[in-house]
Design an enzyme around this catalytic site. Structure first.
Site, PDB file in Angstrom:
ATOM      1  N   LYS A  34       0.849  -1.207   0.000  1.00  0.00           N
ATOM      2  CA  LYS A  34       0.000   0.000   0.000  1.00  0.00           C
ATOM      3  C   LYS A  34       0.883   1.255   0.000  1.00  0.00           C
ATOM      4  O   LYS A  34       2.094   1.170   0.274  1.00  0.00           O
ATOM      5  CB  LYS A  34      -0.924  -0.039   1.211  1.00  0.00           C
ATOM      6  N   ARG A 121     -10.492  -0.931  15.136  1.00  0.00           N
ATOM      7  CA  ARG A 121     -10.463   0.059  14.064  1.00  0.00           C
ATOM      8  C   ARG A 121     -11.473  -0.456  13.043  1.00  0.00           C
ATOM      9  O   ARG A 121     -12.637  -0.146  13.127  1.00  0.00           O
ATOM     10  CB  ARG A 121      -9.030   0.159  13.499  1.00  0.00           C
ATOM     11  N   TYR A 234      15.577  29.572   9.085  1.00  0.00           N
ATOM     12  CA  TYR A 234      14.444  30.244   9.726  1.00  0.00           C
ATOM     13  C   TYR A 234      14.532  30.180  11.244  1.00  0.00           C
ATOM     14  O   TYR A 234      14.895  29.146  11.810  1.00  0.00           O
ATOM     15  CB  TYR A 234      13.129  29.567   9.310  1.00  0.00           C
ATOM     16  N   MET A 281      11.403  24.179   3.564  1.00  0.00           N
ATOM     17  CA  MET A 281      10.618  23.402   2.601  1.00  0.00           C
ATOM     18  C   MET A 281      11.513  22.712   1.568  1.00  0.00           C
ATOM     19  O   MET A 281      11.265  21.573   1.188  1.00  0.00           O
ATOM     20  CB  MET A 281       9.607  24.324   1.906  1.00  0.00           C
TER      21      MET A 281
HETATM   22  C1  LIG Z   1      -0.450  -2.046   6.748  1.00  0.00           C
HETATM   23  C2  LIG Z   1      -1.043  -3.325   7.195  1.00  0.00           C
HETATM   24  C3  LIG Z   1      -0.230  -4.461   7.388  1.00  0.00           C
HETATM   25  C4  LIG Z   1       1.282  -4.420   7.288  1.00  0.00           C
HETATM   26  O1  LIG Z   1       1.847  -3.955   8.511  1.00  0.00           O
HETATM   27  P1  LIG Z   1       3.437  -3.904   8.710  1.00  0.00           P
HETATM   28  O2  LIG Z   1       3.607  -3.505  10.132  1.00  0.00           O
HETATM   29  O3  LIG Z   1       3.947  -2.863   7.768  1.00  0.00           O
HETATM   30  O4  LIG Z   1       3.966  -5.242   8.407  1.00  0.00           O
HETATM   31  C5  LIG Z   1      -0.872  -5.658   7.679  1.00  0.00           C
HETATM   32  N1  LIG Z   1      -2.218  -5.734   7.805  1.00  0.00           N
HETATM   33  C6  LIG Z   1      -3.019  -4.655   7.652  1.00  0.00           C
HETATM   34  C7  LIG Z   1      -4.492  -4.803   7.811  1.00  0.00           C
HETATM   35  C8  LIG Z   1      -2.452  -3.416   7.352  1.00  0.00           C
HETATM   36  O5  LIG Z   1      -3.256  -2.347   7.217  1.00  0.00           O
END
Ligand SMILES: *Cc1c(COP(=O)(O)O)cnc(C)c1O
Length: 339
Positions: A34, A121, A234, A281
């Site tokens: 992802k 969640r 800055y 930036m």
């Molecule tokens: C992102 C995610 C993972 C992977 O987690 P890592 O800690 O990066 O291995 C696994 N399962 C779900 C549902 C996730 O959202």
């Protein structure tokens, strides 16, 4: 000359995948790609992970899944996040698998039902009657990086709730779970961060046999001598006490080098040097011990500069740092190598 370059090593991805497979003792490895492969490039990383023995790819959104389908052909792709009704139809057409967390199982698309065992969640508190679309039951760890007792509790809750579904693919582990909890392997593990060679524990990745797959390099674009009382950047947060050479690196928070990284170490010509003053930036300053030529290489990540160390300085985690690097024609150029 580009302002900065990131280099992704697919050889490192493959070696990390094999390390995870060894830890999983026979369970399948599903590569989580992802957020464009945590900033590394989802298509390249996904292809490398599959080549090393991973059997599916996981993404957060249907759009990410469609990108993989177009680029990689007939691979198994799971969408972990929620999908709208239009996206469910797109997922069906593209043969993506969906995760169902609210009880309504759509028809004609393979789904994994998500059970909440403590993350609170996404996820159902009880498994519904499972239709033939359901191919997997899953859950997600809340604290496999830091709380063994709670993780074991989640494993036990998952085991007892899914006992009757051993004909389906059962999966709960992320990277931390896969590396440290053999009891959490079940049939498959969804691993992201470890695949990229970053530590899910915020530690040195080498402790778990992992190898960072990403390098981020730039160079000194300007070198100047500050006299005592002169400052850089800055807010005048760094004021020289004695004549001090500083180098300006043309990378800033718009590139993903976060503003909270003041005080962290990068490497200039291979030597550790401190980031001083406020990160702006498009640039930041490093303190030098001598005059160095413009063009001297600066390593922001990789080759001994750890995302975990930057994360501690910035009060975040390695995940957020690597995911935040902005590559593209206007920012960091991206290269792929295979070692
Ligand atoms: C992102 C995610 C993972 C992977 O987690 P890592 O800690 O990066 O291995 C696994 N399962 C779900 C549902 C996730 O959202």
């Amino acid at each position: 000359m580009a302002r900065s370059d990131i280099t992704v090593d697919l050889g490192a991805i493959r070696r990390n995948a094999r390390t995870l497979l060894r830890a999983l003792g026979g369970a399948e490895l599903w590569a989580v790609v992802k957020a464009d492969g945590y900033g590394h490039g989802a298509v390249d990383v996904g292809g490398a992970a599959l080549g090393a023995g991973a059997t599916a790819l996981c993404v957060a959104t249907v759009q990410e899944g469609l990108t993989l389908r177009r680029a990689l052909g007939a691979v198994r792709v799971l969408v972990l996040g929620p999908a709208s009704s239009r996206e469910i139809a797109e997922a069906r057409d593209a043969a993506l698998e969906l995760v169902i967390a609210d009880g309504e199982v759509p028809e004609g698309v393979r789904v994994h039902v998500k059970l909440d065992t403590g993350m609170a969640r996404w996820g159902l508190t009880e498994l519904p009657a499972l239709s033939r679309e359901v191919v997997g039951v899953m859950s997600h760890f809340a604290s496999a990086d830091c709380d063994a007792a709670f993780t074991e509790l989640q494993v036990e809750r998952f085991r007892s709730a899914t006992e009757a579904f051993s004909h389906l693919t059962r999966h709960i582990a992320n990277s931390a779970g896969a590396l440290r909890y053999p009891s959490a392997a079940f049939d498959a593990a969804r691993c992201g961060i470890a695949l990229y060679g970053a530590s899910p524990f915020g530690a040195d990745p080498a402790e778990d046999g992992l190898e960072p797959a990403l390098r981020w390099d730039s160079q000194l674009a300007q070198v100047r001598l500050l006299q005592p009382g002169e400052s850089t950047g800055y807010g005048r947060r760094f004021v020289a006490e004695r004549p001090t050479w500083i180098g300006i690196v043309p990378v800033g928070y718009a590139d993903g080098f976060r503003r909270g990284l003041t005080g962290t170490e990068v490497r200039v010509a291979g030597e550790p040097r401190r980031v001083v003053g406020t990160v702006s930036m498009d640039a930041f300053a490093v303190e030098l011990d001598r005059q160095l030529p413009v063009g001297t290489p600066v390593t922001l990540l990789g080759h001994g500069v750890m995302a975990e160390a930057h994360a501690r300085t910035a009060g975040t985690i390695g995940y957020e740092l690597v995911t935040g690097i902005r590559s593209g024609p206007d920012r960091a150029r991206r290269f792929v190598v295979d070692s």
